[in-house]
Design a protein around this motif. Structure first.
Motif, PDB file in Angstrom:
ATOM      1  N   LEU A 145      -8.136  -6.362 -19.812  1.00  0.00           N
ATOM      2  CA  LEU A 145      -9.513  -6.652 -19.427  1.00  0.00           C
ATOM      3  C   LEU A 145     -10.043  -5.675 -18.379  1.00  0.00           C
ATOM      4  N   GLY A 146      -9.194  -4.723 -17.979  1.00  0.00           N
ATOM      5  CA  GLY A 146      -9.670  -3.679 -17.088  1.00  0.00           C
ATOM      6  C   GLY A 146      -9.231  -3.783 -15.646  1.00  0.00           C
ATOM      7  N   LEU A 147      -8.449  -4.813 -15.290  1.00  0.00           N
ATOM      8  CA  LEU A 147      -7.987  -4.933 -13.914  1.00  0.00           C
ATOM      9  C   LEU A 147      -6.936  -3.858 -13.652  1.00  0.00           C
ATOM     10  N   SER A 148      -7.120  -3.087 -12.598  1.00  0.00           N
ATOM     11  CA  SER A 148      -6.167  -2.035 -12.249  1.00  0.00           C
ATOM     12  C   SER A 148      -6.033  -2.004 -10.731  1.00  0.00           C
ATOM     13  N   THR A 149      -5.114  -2.813 -10.220  1.00  0.00           N
ATOM     14  CA  THR A 149      -4.851  -2.872  -8.795  1.00  0.00           C
ATOM     15  C   THR A 149      -3.377  -2.559  -8.565  1.00  0.00           C
ATOM     16  N   SER A 150      -3.054  -2.161  -7.353  1.00  0.00           N
ATOM     17  CA  SER A 150      -1.656  -1.877  -7.048  1.00  0.00           C
ATOM     18  C   SER A 150      -0.801  -3.123  -7.260  1.00  0.00           C
ATOM     19  N   ALA A 151      -1.349  -4.288  -6.911  1.00  0.00           N
ATOM     20  CA  ALA A 151      -0.600  -5.539  -7.065  1.00  0.00           C
ATOM     21  C   ALA A 151      -0.279  -5.830  -8.516  1.00  0.00           C
ATOM     22  N   LEU A 152      -1.264  -5.655  -9.397  1.00  0.00           N
ATOM     23  CA  LEU A 152      -1.030  -5.931 -10.820  1.00  0.00           C
ATOM     24  C   LEU A 152       0.006  -4.975 -11.390  1.00  0.00           C
ATOM     25  N   HIS A 153      -0.118  -3.685 -11.099  1.00  0.00           N
ATOM     26  CA  HIS A 153       0.842  -2.717 -11.636  1.00  0.00           C
ATOM     27  C   HIS A 153       2.252  -3.002 -11.107  1.00  0.00           C
ATOM     28  N   TYR A 154       2.344  -3.349  -9.831  1.00  0.00           N
ATOM     29  CA  TYR A 154       3.656  -3.670  -9.262  1.00  0.00           C
ATOM     30  C   TYR A 154       4.239  -4.912  -9.935  1.00  0.00           C
ATOM     31  N   GLU A 159       4.560   1.877 -14.652  1.00  0.00           N
ATOM     32  CA  GLU A 159       3.771   0.931 -13.863  1.00  0.00           C
ATOM     33  C   GLU A 159       3.939   1.172 -12.363  1.00  0.00           C
ATOM     34  N   TYR A 160       5.169   1.461 -11.924  1.00  0.00           N
ATOM     35  CA  TYR A 160       5.362   1.788 -10.508  1.00  0.00           C
ATOM     36  C   TYR A 160       4.557   3.037 -10.149  1.00  0.00           C
ATOM     37  N   GLY A 161       4.501   3.985 -11.068  1.00  0.00           N
ATOM     38  CA  GLY A 161       3.722   5.195 -10.823  1.00  0.00           C
ATOM     39  C   GLY A 161       2.248   4.896 -10.640  1.00  0.00           C
ATOM     40  N   LYS A 162       1.718   3.974 -11.431  1.00  0.00           N
ATOM     41  CA  LYS A 162       0.312   3.578 -11.300  1.00  0.00           C
ATOM     42  C   LYS A 162       0.066   2.888  -9.955  1.00  0.00           C
ATOM     43  N   CYS A 163       1.022   2.073  -9.552  1.00  0.00           N
ATOM     44  CA  CYS A 163       0.921   1.409  -8.249  1.00  0.00           C
ATOM     45  C   CYS A 163       0.893   2.441  -7.132  1.00  0.00           C
ATOM     46  N   ILE A 164       1.782   3.423  -7.213  1.00  0.00           N
ATOM     47  CA  ILE A 164       1.869   4.467  -6.191  1.00  0.00           C
ATOM     48  C   ILE A 164       0.597   5.316  -6.162  1.00  0.00           C
ATOM     49  N   ALA A 165       0.020   5.570  -7.327  1.00  0.00           N
ATOM     50  CA  ALA A 165      -1.215   6.356  -7.376  1.00  0.00           C
ATOM     51  C   ALA A 165      -2.342   5.664  -6.618  1.00  0.00           C
ATOM     52  N   ASP A 216      -1.742   3.185  -4.208  1.00  0.00           N
ATOM     53  CA  ASP A 216      -1.298   2.968  -2.828  1.00  0.00           C
ATOM     54  C   ASP A 216      -0.040   3.801  -2.559  1.00  0.00           C
ATOM     55  N   PRO A 217      -0.218   5.060  -2.130  1.00  0.00           N
ATOM     56  CA  PRO A 217       0.932   5.947  -1.898  1.00  0.00           C
ATOM     57  C   PRO A 217       1.839   5.492  -0.757  1.00  0.00           C
ATOM     58  N   SER A 218       1.410   4.505   0.022  1.00  0.00           N
ATOM     59  CA  SER A 218       2.235   4.015   1.129  1.00  0.00           C
ATOM     60  C   SER A 218       3.125   2.841   0.730  1.00  0.00           C
ATOM     61  N   ALA A 219       3.108   2.458  -0.549  1.00  0.00           N
ATOM     62  CA  ALA A 219       3.871   1.292  -1.025  1.00  0.00           C
ATOM     63  C   ALA A 219       5.345   1.657  -1.181  1.00  0.00           C
TER      64      ALA A 219
END
Length: 238
Positions: A153-162, A180-186, A188-191
């Motif tokens: 549905l288009g949700l793309s947040t660091s939390a969802l990818h993680y 998916e971890y890569g998308k999270c890092i993109a 939020d690089p501080s995760a």
């Protein structure tokens, strides 16, 4: 604890002097929310309700304040009033669901997340939150299904990818988890946890060099386990 989203609404209604006054109190309350002055916001929402007891918006906004103040029973009362007055308001269900979850009332929370989805099947956040709760109670398949729907549905947040990555890794779908971890890092690089977890997925694929790269970054970000695992891998490689 995941606190409720600060969502504010102004709902239209029959014009009257008291309604206009209540709308002004409600607007001032939302201004105070934006300034993070919740005590003053609560005062304004109470004034709005006193001015026009049938005006829904301040009940909803007051519930948000109550929930963030851990006054969950009061929050449920106000959210329930809003839902009774506006049964198709999907955000009221998701927020009451979050409140129930914070009260550890799991069946009630699941029911409200599902009701939020039923009233608005395109509401991606409701799928994400239901997925989080499903994962919490051990329903990994149901959680992944909800995460996948939220993403579709288009949700793309660091939390969802993680969250998606964690389940994919548990299912030993390492390549997908790494993506998916890569998308999270993109986002939020501080995760640090994402670098650490991606490193463990690389280790499962025998990709030691890539794992060490991620462990180095996670270590610099202060992840203690990453430091220890990096030292262990370095010893094994040497």
């Amino acid at each position: 604890m995941r606190f409720i989203l600060l969502l504010s609404v102004i709902l239209a209604g029959t014009a009257s002097c008291s309604r206009h006054k209540a709308a002004e109190f409600n607007r001032r309350g939302m201004d105070f929310i934006n300034k993070k002055n919740h005590k003053a916001a609560l005062r304004e929402f109470n004034r709005a309700i006193e001015s026009a007891p049938d005006y829904i918006a301040p009940y909803y906004n007051r519930a948000v304040i109550y929930s963030n103040n851990n006054e969950f029973s009061k929050a449920v009362r106000d959210f329930s009033y809003v839902i009774a007055s506006w049964p198709d308001f999907s955000k009221a269900y998701i927020n009451r669901g979050l409140t129930y979850e914070n009260m550890n009332k799991i069946p009630e929370a699941l029911r409200d997340y599902s009701r939020s989805i039923n009233t608005d099947p395109e509401y991606a956040l409701a799928y994400h939150y239901r997925g989080i709760l499903r994962f919490r109670i051990g329903d990994n398949d149901g959680a992944l299904e909800d995460y996948d729907k939220a993403a579709a549905l288009g949700l793309s947040t660091s939390a969802l990818h993680y969250n998606r990555a964690v389940i994919l890794q548990k299912k030993k779908r390492y390549a997908e988890a790494i993506l998916e971890y890569g998308k999270c890092i993109a986002i939020d690089p501080s995760a640090a946890i994402c670098y650490y977890n991606r490193a463990t997925a690389y280790i499962a694929q025998d990709k030691t060099e890539k794992a060490l790269e991620d462990l180095n970054i996670a270590s610099k970000l202060g992840h203690a386990k990453a430091c220890r695992l990096k030292d262990s891998l370095s010893l094994i490689r040497d």
